[in-house]
Write a protein that holds these residues in place. Structure first.
Motif, mmCIF file in Angstrom:
data_model
loop_
_atom_site.group_PDB
_atom_site.id
_atom_site.type_symbol
_atom_site.label_atom_id
_atom_site.label_comp_id
_atom_site.label_asym_id
_atom_site.label_seq_id
_atom_site.Cartn_x
_atom_site.Cartn_y
_atom_site.Cartn_z
ATOM 1 N N ALA A 1 50.758 29.667 71.379
ATOM 2 C CA ALA A 1 50.308 30.920 70.795
ATOM 3 C C ALA A 1 49.465 30.667 69.557
ATOM 4 O O ALA A 1 49.709 29.727 68.816
ATOM 5 N N SER A 2 48.477 31.526 69.354
ATOM 6 C CA SER A 2 47.632 31.468 68.169
ATOM 7 C C SER A 2 47.809 32.766 67.395
ATOM 8 O O SER A 2 48.002 33.820 68.006
ATOM 9 N N PRO A 3 47.702 32.724 66.073
ATOM 10 C CA PRO A 3 47.814 33.966 65.305
ATOM 11 C C PRO A 3 46.504 34.751 65.334
ATOM 12 O O PRO A 3 45.422 34.183 65.488
ATOM 13 N N ALA A 4 46.626 36.062 65.193
ATOM 14 C CA ALA A 4 45.481 36.955 65.038
ATOM 15 C C ALA A 4 45.885 38.037 64.048
ATOM 16 O O ALA A 4 47.069 38.353 63.914
ATOM 17 N N GLN B 1 41.919 27.118 58.700
ATOM 18 C CA GLN B 1 42.999 27.824 59.392
ATOM 19 C C GLN B 1 44.242 28.080 58.522
ATOM 20 O O GLN B 1 45.286 28.457 59.042
ATOM 21 N N ARG C 1 50.452 37.540 67.958
ATOM 22 C CA ARG C 1 50.368 36.261 68.648
ATOM 23 C C ARG C 1 49.429 36.470 69.825
ATOM 24 O O ARG C 1 49.544 37.461 70.550
ATOM 25 N N SER D 1 49.853 41.398 62.043
ATOM 26 C CA SER D 1 49.710 40.078 62.654
ATOM 27 C C SER D 1 50.181 40.118 64.104
ATOM 28 O O SER D 1 51.073 40.890 64.464
ATOM 29 N N GLY E 1 52.549 31.604 61.154
ATOM 30 C CA GLY E 1 51.584 32.687 61.264
ATOM 31 C C GLY E 1 51.775 33.862 60.342
ATOM 32 O O GLY E 1 50.911 34.725 60.259
ATOM 33 N N MET F 1 54.990 30.608 65.087
ATOM 34 C CA MET F 1 54.134 30.479 66.240
ATOM 35 C C MET F 1 54.546 29.260 67.045
ATOM 36 O O MET F 1 54.877 28.229 66.480
#
Length: 97
Positions: A5-8, A52, A22, A20, A74, A1
């Motif tokens: 960007a954040s992971p989801a 997290q 971004r 998974s 991530g 990441m």
């Protein structure tokens, strides 16, 4: 990441897998891994832990709460069983955010 960007993560109960993504700064989603992890059951709900660094999975197929470590970029580590739950469990929540 990257920093922007954040992971989801999403659960697919039919295929017993996690995916998974971004999340970009504008809220756009980019698929990172369609098969980020296998749960070996029916993953009904997922939630990122307050620190997290862990993804918690409610697996109704095995009546377990599972956990997978979230790596720096991530991706997910191995899915492990952590606690048994009643068969009637329907979701997860986290505290301390």
């Amino acid at each position: 990441m990257n920093a922007a960007a954040s992971p989801a993560y999403t659960a697919d109960a039919h295929s017993a897998t996690l995916s998974s993504y971004r999340v970009g700064p504008q809220g756009d989603l980019q698929l990172v891994a369609g098969l980020a992890a296998s749960t070996g059951g029916v993953p009904l709900d997922v939630i990122v832990g307050a620190d997290q660094s862990s993804l918690y999975i409610l697996n109704t197929g095995t009546s377990m709460i599972q956990v997978a470590g979230i790596r720096a970029h991530g991706s997910l580590g191995a899915v492990m069983n952590t606690a048994a739950v009643p068969a009637s469990a329907t979701g997860l929540a986290t505290f301390g955010r």
